[in-house]
Design a protein around this motif. Sequence first.
Motif, short mmCIF file in Angstrom:
data_model
loop_
_atom_site.label_atom_id
_atom_site.label_comp_id
_atom_site.label_asym_id
_atom_site.label_seq_id
_atom_site.Cartn_x
_atom_site.Cartn_y
_atom_site.Cartn_z
N VAL A 19 0.85 -1.20 0.00
CA VAL A 19 0.00 0.00 0.00
C VAL A 19 0.88 1.25 0.00
O VAL A 19 0.69 2.17 -0.81
CB VAL A 19 -0.94 0.02 1.24
CG1 VAL A 19 -1.67 1.37 1.35
CG2 VAL A 19 -1.95 -1.11 1.16
N ASP A 20 1.86 1.27 0.89
CA ASP A 20 2.75 2.44 1.00
C ASP A 20 3.50 2.69 -0.31
O ASP A 20 3.61 3.84 -0.76
CB ASP A 20 3.76 2.25 2.14
CG ASP A 20 3.08 2.32 3.51
OD1 ASP A 20 1.95 2.87 3.59
OD2 ASP A 20 3.67 1.81 4.49
N GLU A 129 -7.65 -6.75 -0.56
CA GLU A 129 -7.38 -5.94 0.64
C GLU A 129 -6.51 -4.74 0.28
O GLU A 129 -6.76 -3.60 0.72
CB GLU A 129 -6.68 -6.80 1.72
CG GLU A 129 -6.52 -6.08 3.04
CD GLU A 129 -5.83 -6.94 4.10
OE1 GLU A 129 -5.95 -8.20 4.06
OE2 GLU A 129 -5.15 -6.36 4.97
N LEU A 130 -5.49 -4.98 -0.54
CA LEU A 130 -4.61 -3.91 -1.01
C LEU A 130 -5.42 -2.82 -1.72
O LEU A 130 -5.26 -1.62 -1.43
CB LEU A 130 -3.58 -4.52 -1.97
CG LEU A 130 -2.69 -3.59 -2.78
CD1 LEU A 130 -1.66 -2.91 -1.88
CD2 LEU A 130 -1.97 -4.35 -3.89
N LEU A 131 -6.29 -3.23 -2.64
CA LEU A 131 -7.08 -2.26 -3.41
C LEU A 131 -8.01 -1.46 -2.49
O LEU A 131 -8.16 -0.24 -2.67
CB LEU A 131 -7.88 -2.97 -4.50
CG LEU A 131 -7.07 -3.48 -5.71
CD1 LEU A 131 -7.87 -4.49 -6.53
CD2 LEU A 131 -6.64 -2.30 -6.59
N GLU A 135 -7.78 2.57 -1.83
CA GLU A 135 -8.93 3.43 -2.10
C GLU A 135 -9.14 4.40 -0.95
O GLU A 135 -9.41 5.59 -1.15
CB GLU A 135 -10.16 2.54 -2.27
CG GLU A 135 -11.11 3.08 -3.29
CD GLU A 135 -12.44 2.39 -3.15
OE1 GLU A 135 -12.49 1.17 -2.90
OE2 GLU A 135 -13.43 3.13 -3.27
N ALA A 136 -8.98 3.88 0.28
CA ALA A 136 -9.12 4.73 1.47
C ALA A 136 -8.05 5.82 1.50
O ALA A 136 -8.22 6.85 2.15
CB ALA A 136 -9.03 3.87 2.73
N ARG A 137 -6.95 5.60 0.77
CA ARG A 137 -5.88 6.62 0.71
C ARG A 137 -5.95 7.43 -0.58
O ARG A 137 -5.00 8.14 -0.92
CB ARG A 137 -4.51 5.94 0.83
CG ARG A 137 -4.43 5.23 2.16
CD ARG A 137 -3.16 5.19 2.92
NE ARG A 137 -1.93 5.68 2.37
CZ ARG A 137 -0.75 5.14 2.68
NH1 ARG A 137 -0.69 4.07 3.47
NH2 ARG A 137 0.36 5.65 2.22
N VAL A 175 7.91 -3.02 -4.76
CA VAL A 175 7.58 -4.19 -3.94
C VAL A 175 7.10 -5.33 -4.83
O VAL A 175 6.47 -5.09 -5.87
CB VAL A 175 6.45 -3.81 -2.92
CG1 VAL A 175 5.87 -5.06 -2.24
CG2 VAL A 175 6.97 -2.83 -1.87
N VAL A 176 7.44 -6.56 -4.45
CA VAL A 176 6.80 -7.73 -5.04
C VAL A 176 6.00 -8.39 -3.92
O VAL A 176 6.57 -8.86 -2.92
CB VAL A 176 7.83 -8.72 -5.63
CG1 VAL A 176 7.14 -10.01 -6.08
CG2 VAL A 176 8.58 -8.08 -6.79
#
Length: 334
Positions: A19-20, A129-131, A135-137, A175-176
Amino acid sequence: MGLTQLPAFEATSSIDSAVDALAAGHLCAIPTETVYGLAADACNANAIARVFAAKGRPTSHPLIVHIAHTSQLHRWIHDLPEWAIMLTTALWPGPLTIVGRRTPIVLDAVTGGQDTVAVRVPNHPMTLELLSKLEARGVLGLVAPSANNFGGVSPTTAEHVIDDLGTYLAQHHDVVLDGGACTVGVESTIVLATQDQPIVLRPGAITQADIERITGVQVLTTSEKAPRVSGSLASHYAPAAQVILTTVADLQDATFSKNSGFIALDSIATPEGVTRLANPKNPAEFAAQLYAALRQADEQQLTKVYVVAPLGSGIEQAIADRLRRAAHESTMTT
Ligand code: TXA
Ligand code: MG
């Protein structure tokens, strides 16, 4: 083994670091149910430029936008026909990509300047979960082409991604995300949804019969004006080894050159003198194991791979499509 070894890029299972990275405009390889994608913020033109550079992909080949929920689709595509809404409602998250008329938030860098955009909701718990977290960010979608070098075999594990792109990616920035082996193994079915009947631009696990059953609308099988699809180039999905499509009948009296590999359903015996690369028990397993088997051929420095493809109208169609492109249409001539 090469003589010089760069330190290997390391994958992670930390969704928060993915995410970051993506929120900061870096790249992240993401697991999906089909193949791994090389993701970037779909609204960040600089990050998208790096995706094309990493793959060596011409910028005229458009990307798929990956989103968290079907409810977000209207942000990217407008005026979808009713049948396409039925499809996304029934099949997302899942291995289906919809190509529709683009909204103003879609960048030219994503579509190669075309007036349509491709969108899908992938079905992998970590990537969903990542998506959602992105979205929240404020990151509303991710472009994600298959995370391989352009024209090569798509990756179905994090290790495949690192083999292909590890030297391009920047450790501590990019990131991978390791989500295990992909369960479907061939890329999503792409459906053109700009008219009153669906057109399949790329076959996948979702078949023409699935589309017709769900929508009650007949699929158009040919189109004079199908848009460009990079996966529809004659040579694509190709390993270094020569792929040769064959049949059980042709195997009987064939002689195989040294360093030949073999891929077929488990029920088909391995001919004398070839290296077996996979033993899938059914067409779904065949699809899931195909790309790893083709990569194995190159790893073992085989020069030819003989493939007996399963026949049928389900995922077999997608397998046959990818194999034809991997084989550059060549067939067995012994
Ligand atoms: O399963 C998949 O779809 C994987 C995973 C990572 O989601 N992604 C994937 O992306 O296969 P890629 O870039 O390797 O293939 C995307 C295909 C290309 O053949 C491209 O030409 C086509 O989608 N495409 C993208 N936008 C399009 C558009 N507007 N019109 C027609 N085709 C489009
Ligand atoms: Mg691809």
